[in-house]
Design a protein around this motif. Structure first.
Motif, mmCIF file in Angstrom:
data_model
loop_
_atom_site.group_PDB
_atom_site.id
_atom_site.type_symbol
_atom_site.label_atom_id
_atom_site.label_comp_id
_atom_site.label_asym_id
_atom_site.label_seq_id
_atom_site.Cartn_x
_atom_site.Cartn_y
_atom_site.Cartn_z
ATOM 1 N N UNK A 69 57.583 44.901 18.858
ATOM 2 C CA UNK A 69 56.735 44.907 17.668
ATOM 3 C C UNK A 69 57.428 45.500 16.450
ATOM 4 N N UNK A 70 58.429 46.370 16.652
ATOM 5 C CA UNK A 70 59.107 46.941 15.481
ATOM 6 C C UNK A 70 59.811 45.856 14.676
ATOM 7 N N UNK A 73 69.767 47.344 20.443
ATOM 8 C CA UNK A 73 68.493 46.620 20.505
ATOM 9 C C UNK A 73 67.965 46.349 19.102
ATOM 10 N N UNK A 74 68.062 47.341 18.242
ATOM 11 C CA UNK A 74 67.560 47.171 16.874
ATOM 12 C C UNK A 74 68.308 46.066 16.129
ATOM 13 N N UNK A 75 69.588 45.953 16.391
ATOM 14 C CA UNK A 75 70.426 45.020 15.633
ATOM 15 C C UNK A 75 70.603 43.666 16.306
ATOM 16 N N UNK A 94 67.303 49.374 30.975
ATOM 17 C CA UNK A 94 66.843 50.100 29.798
ATOM 18 C C UNK A 94 65.452 49.593 29.440
ATOM 19 N N UNK A 95 64.566 50.497 29.083
ATOM 20 C CA UNK A 95 63.211 50.102 28.705
ATOM 21 C C UNK A 95 62.835 50.823 27.417
ATOM 22 N N UNK A 96 62.519 50.043 26.400
ATOM 23 C CA UNK A 96 62.175 50.595 25.090
ATOM 24 C C UNK A 96 60.696 50.953 25.019
ATOM 25 N N UNK A 149 71.679 56.428 22.470
ATOM 26 C CA UNK A 149 71.514 56.172 21.046
ATOM 27 C C UNK A 149 72.146 54.834 20.662
ATOM 28 N N UNK A 150 73.325 54.557 21.220
ATOM 29 C CA UNK A 150 74.002 53.291 20.931
ATOM 30 C C UNK A 150 73.197 52.108 21.474
#
Length: 503
Positions: free
Chosen positions: A86-87, A496-498, A421-423, A490-491
């Protein structure tokens, strides 16, 4: 001739059996609102009994590390239906007059299933926006669910604590008298209806100022509403109306595969359980609403059984975020909590970056196919899209459900391998990696979460890292002792963001 007849009948019987065996399974998602990890007796609750949901948990795969995607409702619903974080849409909890959040050209779970021969329906709470920002509640309300893959919809347009307090069937308000048109405003008062702020003596129980606008059914709501009196819902009857519409949809499509997204309003505020459930627990209306939710769930499952559909129907049961007690109304949910622990052993609640914000009851039930077991696999609702695509043989396009991973064998209990990994989304982003929980530092200071909700937001300007294997309550921040791991996590968040396409 007799032998020929027997041969023909045998061939027909084998054909019928093969057709039945090859029929795609029906899919039902039962989505509860604000249900915490510890709110079910199958997940450890002792002050409330939930036998119907327990039947699903005891007969299917009960996940102990299952997550919604976000600590609030709109973002979780967006991710569930799109397989996209959703972000990426900058999605937040929407006002009642918000435009449709999901673009009509975006691939969706119901749309994907519809392409693969499913009839699709959404019944219950929506809260994903409607229209293009200029909704005419007295005419055709569109675009909405029908424009993003659903064949049928019966909705609370946003959520029960926001106007308009009506039911919307497909494109139109149910029971509307055109001579008493609806007017909605979230900016200024419209009409002469009493409000909670002006007329507190008319309320069943008090509210804060934010929820103190137009009074409907003895409870003040967020936003102002005028007109539409014949269409205004009674909160107590909404669950029965939803059940009736779900039964009808099932009956009409029992000969072909169907997808039903059954989205409860319970146990969200305002909590107004029907009279038959009042006093069912010692916890007041919140506990009684849990019992009501359990009853409606049981009736829905019984209907599938009655129609002989249970063994060809996958039921996913979960919640849109963690629990909350005081969420705008003084309904004694705090005072009457007693020994009950809505979040179980976990820290935080709805809105929080801590584990209880997104760790919720998660059950997958498919009698005759799925073996009953408990699984500690790390799973998220975001992956249901790709997993169901995998199940029905749909090959995802590159841009379709970009954050969803195909994990049907895990949801079916055949594998215990979960997400690497789970956001988790809240005021900030958090990341689970095995036993570790990392919370991204942020300068945001959502003081209202603590001041108004008495909930720990879980945010800090410093990195937070917890080892859940020996610190399930997230009490000891070990980030300073594990700088290499913090840097790695953090990486991963930055990746994920990018990177929208994660497959």
């Amino acid at each position: 001739m007799k032998q020929l007849t027997i041969c023909i009948l045998s061939i027909m019987l084998l054909s019928i059996m093969a057709t039945a065996q090859n029929k795609k399974p029906n899919i039902v998602i039962i989505y509860v609102d604000d249900l915490g990890y510890g709110d079910l007796s199958s997940y450890g609750a002792t002050e409330v009994n939930t036998p119907n949901v327990d039947k699903l948990a005891n007969g299917g795969v009960k996940f102990t590390d299952g997550h919604c995607s976000a600590a609030t409702c709109t973002p979780s619903r967006y991710s569930l239906l799109t397989g996209r974080y959703a972000f990426r849409k900058d999605a937040a909890v929407l006002p009642g007059d918000a435009p449709l959040l999901i673009s009509t050209d975006r691939a969706t779970l119901p749309g994907m299933l519809k392409q693969n021969g499913y009839n699709t329906a959404v019944i219950g709470k929506w809260h994903l926006g409607l229209g293009n920002g200029d909704v005419d509640w007295n005419g055709k309300v569109a675009p909405g669910p029908l424009e993003i893959g659903f064949d049928y919809s019966y909705l609370i347009p946003s959520t029960g604590d926001r106007v308009p307090s009506v039911m919307l069937e497909n494109h139109h308000v149910v029971g509307l008298d055109q001579e008493d048109p609806i007017e909605i405003s979230y900016k200024k008062k419209v009409g002469t209806d009493p409000t909670g702020i002006e007329n507190p003596e008319l309320l069943r129980y008090p509210s804060d100022k934010f929820h103190g606008k137009t009074i409907v059914n003895g409870v003040s709501r967020i936003g102002y509403m005028s007109g539409g009196n014949s269409a205004r819902f009674r909160d107590e009857t909404v669950p029965y109306q939803m059940l009736h519409k779900a039964r009808t949809f099932i009956d009409e499509h029992q000969e072909e595969p169907f997808f039903l997204y059954f989205a409860f309003h319970d146990i969200h505020v305002p909590r107004l359980p029907d009279a038959r459930f009042q006093g069912a627990t010692d916890m007041g209306v919140r506990g009684d609403a849990i019992v009501q939710m359990d009853y409606i769930t049981g009736e829905l499952v019984k209907h599938l059984e009655k129609r002989g559909l249970s063994e060809n129907t996958i039921i996913v049961f979960s919640s849109d975020n963690g629990p909350v007690l005081d969420d705008g109304y003084t309904d004694e949910s705090v005072e009457r909590l007693g020994k009950h622990q809505p979040a179980g052993p976990y820290r935080g609640n709805k809105y929080s970056a801590y584990e209880a914000g997104t760790r919720v009851p998660t059950i997958v039930y498919w009698p005759g196919t799925i073996v009953a077991r408990e699984s500690d696999a790390l799973v998220t609702q975001t992956d249901l899209y790709a997993s169901f695509a995998e199940l029905v043989g749909h090959e995802l396009e590159a841009s379709e459900a970009p954050d969803s991973e195909a994990m049907w064998s895990t949801f079916a209990g055949e594998s215990f391998e979960g997400r690497e990994y789970l956001l988790e989304e809240s005021v900030t982003l958090a990341l689970r990696h095995g036993q570790y929980k990392y919370i991204h530092p942020t300068k945001k200071n959502p003081s209202w979460i603590k001041l108004e909700k008495n909930i720990e937001a879980g945010v800090s300007t410093e990195a937070q890292l917890f080892d859940l294997s020996n610190d399930v309550g997230e009490q000891e921040n070990i980030a300073s002792k594990n700088k290499k791991l913090v840097k790695k996590l953090q990486k991963e968040i930055e990746r994920i963001q990018n990177n929208e396409v994660t497959r």
